[in-house]
Design an enzyme around this catalytic site. Structure first.
Site, PDB file in Angstrom:
ATOM      1  N   ASP A   1       0.812  -1.230   0.000  1.00 11.20           N
ATOM      2  CA  ASP A   1       0.000   0.000   0.000  1.00 11.20           C
ATOM      3  C   ASP A   1       0.837   1.268   0.000  1.00 11.20           C
ATOM      4  OD1 ASP A   1      -2.329  -1.540   0.202  1.00 11.20           O
ATOM      5  OD2 ASP A   1      -2.108  -1.646   2.374  1.00 11.20           O
TER       6      ASP A   1
ATOM      7  N   LYS B   1       2.184   2.358  -4.980  1.00  6.22           N
ATOM      8  CA  LYS B   1       2.917   1.928  -6.190  1.00  6.22           C
ATOM      9  C   LYS B   1       2.104   2.209  -7.440  1.00  6.22           C
ATOM     10  CE  LYS B   1       3.226  -2.204  -4.520  1.00  6.22           C
ATOM     11  NZ  LYS B   1       2.758  -1.943  -3.152  1.00  6.22           N
TER      12      LYS B   1
ATOM     13  N   GLY C   1      -4.332  -3.927  -4.472  1.00 10.28           N
ATOM     14  CA  GLY C   1      -5.305  -2.944  -4.921  1.00 10.28           C
ATOM     15  C   GLY C   1      -4.573  -1.693  -5.338  1.00 10.28           C
ATOM     16  N   HIS C   2      -4.736  -1.286  -6.567  1.00 10.14           N
ATOM     17  CA  HIS C   2      -4.061  -0.083  -7.046  1.00 10.14           C
ATOM     18  C   HIS C   2      -5.102   0.962  -7.417  1.00 10.14           C
ATOM     19  CE1 HIS C   2      -0.161  -2.309  -8.348  1.00 10.14           C
ATOM     20  NE2 HIS C   2      -0.308  -2.229  -7.055  1.00 10.14           N
TER      21      HIS C   2
ATOM     22  N   GLN D   1       2.092  -5.705  -3.249  1.00 10.22           N
ATOM     23  CA  GLN D   1       2.457  -5.811  -1.825  1.00 10.22           C
ATOM     24  C   GLN D   1       3.816  -5.125  -1.571  1.00 10.22           C
ATOM     25  OE1 GLN D   1       1.351  -9.151  -3.248  1.00 10.22           O
ATOM     26  NE2 GLN D   1      -0.654  -8.332  -2.879  1.00 10.22           N
TER      27      GLN D   1
HETATM   28  P1  IMP Z   1      -2.775 -12.545   1.720  1.00 13.04           P
HETATM   29  O1  IMP Z   1      -1.848 -12.001   0.677  1.00 13.04           O
HETATM   30  O2  IMP Z   1      -4.217 -12.267   1.432  1.00 13.04           O
HETATM   31  O3  IMP Z   1      -2.512 -13.976   2.049  1.00 13.04           O
HETATM   32  O4  IMP Z   1      -2.492 -11.741   3.087  1.00 13.04           O
HETATM   33  C1  IMP Z   1      -1.256 -11.882   3.788  1.00 13.04           C
HETATM   34  C2  IMP Z   1      -0.813 -10.554   4.404  1.00 13.04           C
HETATM   35  O5  IMP Z   1      -0.487  -9.649   3.345  1.00 13.04           O
HETATM   36  C3  IMP Z   1      -1.889  -9.842   5.217  1.00 13.04           C
HETATM   37  O6  IMP Z   1      -1.250  -9.127   6.268  1.00 13.04           O
HETATM   38  C4  IMP Z   1      -2.501  -8.879   4.235  1.00 13.04           C
HETATM   39  O7  IMP Z   1      -3.114  -7.777   4.866  1.00 13.04           O
HETATM   40  C5  IMP Z   1      -1.275  -8.461   3.468  1.00 13.04           C
HETATM   41  N1  IMP Z   1      -1.547  -7.983   2.106  1.00 13.04           N
HETATM   42  C6  IMP Z   1      -1.883  -8.714   1.028  1.00 13.04           C
HETATM   43  N2  IMP Z   1      -2.023  -7.931  -0.047  1.00 13.04           N
HETATM   44  C7  IMP Z   1      -1.761  -6.685   0.360  1.00 13.04           C
HETATM   45  C8  IMP Z   1      -1.702  -5.425  -0.321  1.00 13.04           C
HETATM   46  O8  IMP Z   1      -1.903  -5.299  -1.532  1.00 13.04           O
HETATM   47  N3  IMP Z   1      -1.372  -4.360   0.441  1.00 13.04           N
HETATM   48  C9  IMP Z   1      -1.094  -4.463   1.765  1.00 13.04           C
HETATM   49  N4  IMP Z   1      -1.132  -5.615   2.421  1.00 13.04           N
HETATM   50  C10 IMP Z   1      -1.457  -6.715   1.726  1.00 13.04           C
END
Ligand code: IMP
Length: 439
Positions: A13, A16, A40-41, A223
């Protein structure tokens, strides 16, 4: 022509989307190399806000966009996103390509994600619930189903049946949950397959050809470094490799083809999901940053945890991704604070730590050692040059560079493209790096 990787230097977040959008206009091809619709962008183009999860935002500028083999694809979500783009007049045919080697997210991955989180209890990861972890687990266990498998109905049915048979046993014996209907899943996915077919190809070949032809390729990480499966705050991480090395594996290009890596970092730190966060502010300043920075998740709408900038985290990102520069974003958000802080190191069991400790367990015991700097009152969002910024804001940026050890190449002071100050030409920096490598 140079290639550039954009990575998140914190916990995701970082904004990017905006930086990718800024650089995508100078690129020919934009490639996503890991993750799925957990990302999410949000990008604002000509006053229109686009929210994308899987398709690179370069598509809005008519660039060739690729969802690489390192990604996990939920076909229904992807097709919805494609329709959303068509609804906004953005063409995808012949411009968007999906790797045949990317793995599919299946309905059982999403249910497993939720069930596993429940079982973790107070040690839950706080996943996005999109089935990311279980899909990558299947990939590593060699039971995954790949996008290309959708094109061979018999093979697809065979793999699906094998998986569902084993899973239903697990649902019954471990989770006390409903069995999956293999027929219903097969019909749903084969129907989606017919709509995805024109987009599926060998994207590694496509990307390498583009590089051979001297095209500018931008690799867009999702991420962030601290969510990297190997280099993040394990086990509070995602299941893929957001750091720059992930671009090679997840796109199918050799490391020698990457010229430059830019890390995107907020001027503070935010995090969604659970896990340790040393500089977190559980007070009114944290709340103030959350409101002013609009820190609510694009994918889940969750309020993000906010805190001061952490130079230990950024130095880690420099190390594991070989960052050549930073894009420092949301500098405007800090405007209005009397004093601002940066963690320059940690205190861990009575010792000063300059680097991240082993994992989340140790990170939870680290206390930040802060440097305090005077804040800036002025609204800086209309500055167009570095020299236009108040002195204290400039000093803050210079201090970040000194603590992290790489230059700030881009500075963002608001959501609009015009609110971006380029201190360097990123593709030119990549070309310089390539030149230096050739000597
Ligand atoms: P998962 O990717 O859904 O398995 O989540 C694993 C961890 O990554 C959690 O702490 C999520 O909140 C975090 N996470 C996954 N995608 C994002 C993102 O795009 N931005 C911020 N955190 C993310």
């Amino acid at each position: 022509m140079p290639s550039v990787v954009i990575v998140g230097a914190q916990w995701g977040d970082e904004g990017k989307g905006k930086i990718t959008d800024f650089l995508a206009r100078d690129a020919d091809m934009v490639v996503r190399y890991q993750g799925g619709a957990n990302a999410g962008h949000t990008v604002v183009v000509d006053g229109v806000t686009y929210k994308l999860h899987l398709v690179p935002s370069g598509i809005i500028h008519g660039k060739t966009c690729v969802i690489g083999n390192g990604c996990v694809v939920d076909p229904e979500t992807l097709l919805r996103e494609i329709e959303y783009l068509h609804g906004h007049g953005v063409d995808t045919q012949g411009r968007l390509w999906i790797s045949d080697a990317a793995h599919l997210i299946m309905p059982y991955h999403q249910r497993l994600d939720a069930l596993q989180e429940q079982l973790r209890g107070d040690q839950r990861i706080g996943t996005t619930g999109r089935g990311i972890g279980p899909a990558y687990a299947d990939k590593a266990a060699r039971t995954g189903i790949r996008v290309g498998d959708l094109l061979d109905e018999a093979l697809f049915r065979q793999r699906l049946e094998r998986n569902v048979r084993q899973l239903n046993d697990l649902m019954h014996r471990v989770y006390d949950s409903e069995p999956f209907d293999v027929r219903a899943i097969a019909e749903q996915y084969l129907d989606l397959a017919s709509r995805l077919r024109p987009y599926i190809t060998d994207t590694a070949a496509l990307i390498n050809e583009a590089l051979d032809q001297g095209r500018r390729v931008l690799f867009e990480g999702a991420q962030g470094t601290m969510l990297d499966l190997d280099h993040g705050s394990y086990p509070y991480v995602t299941s893929s490799y957001p750091s720059a090395g992930g671009a090679c594996i997840g796109a199918g290009v050799g490391p020698t083809r990457i010229d430059h890596v830019i890390g995107v970092a907020k001027a503070y730190t935010s995090r969604v999901g659970d896990g340790p966060f040393p500089t977190e502010l559980d007070d009114e300043i944290g709340e103030w940053i959350r409101q002013k920075g609009r820190e609510f998740g694009t994918t889940t709408g969750r309020p993000r945890r906010c805190g001061w900038l952490d130079a230990v985290v950024l130095r880690h990102a420099v190390q594991v991704s070989g960052l050549g520069g930073l894009a420092l974003v949301h500098l405007d958000t800090l405007g209005g604070l009397e004093r601002v802080r940066i963690a320059s190191a940690y205190e861990y069991r009575g010792q000063r730590l300059e680097r991240l400790p082993h994992g989340a367990h140790q990170l939870a015991q680290c206390r930040p050692i802060y440097e305090e700097l005077p804040g800036w009152d002025e609204d800086i969002s209309s500055a167009r040059r570095f020299e236009d910024l108040p002195e204290n804001a400039r000093n803050y940026v210079r201090r970040v560079e000194a603590l992290v050890g790489v230059p700030v190449q881009l500075l963002s002071i608001g959501p609009d493209r015009a609110q971006t100050i380029a201190l360097d030409d990123v593709f030119a920096a990549a070309a310089r790096a390539r030149g230096a490598g050739a000597r």
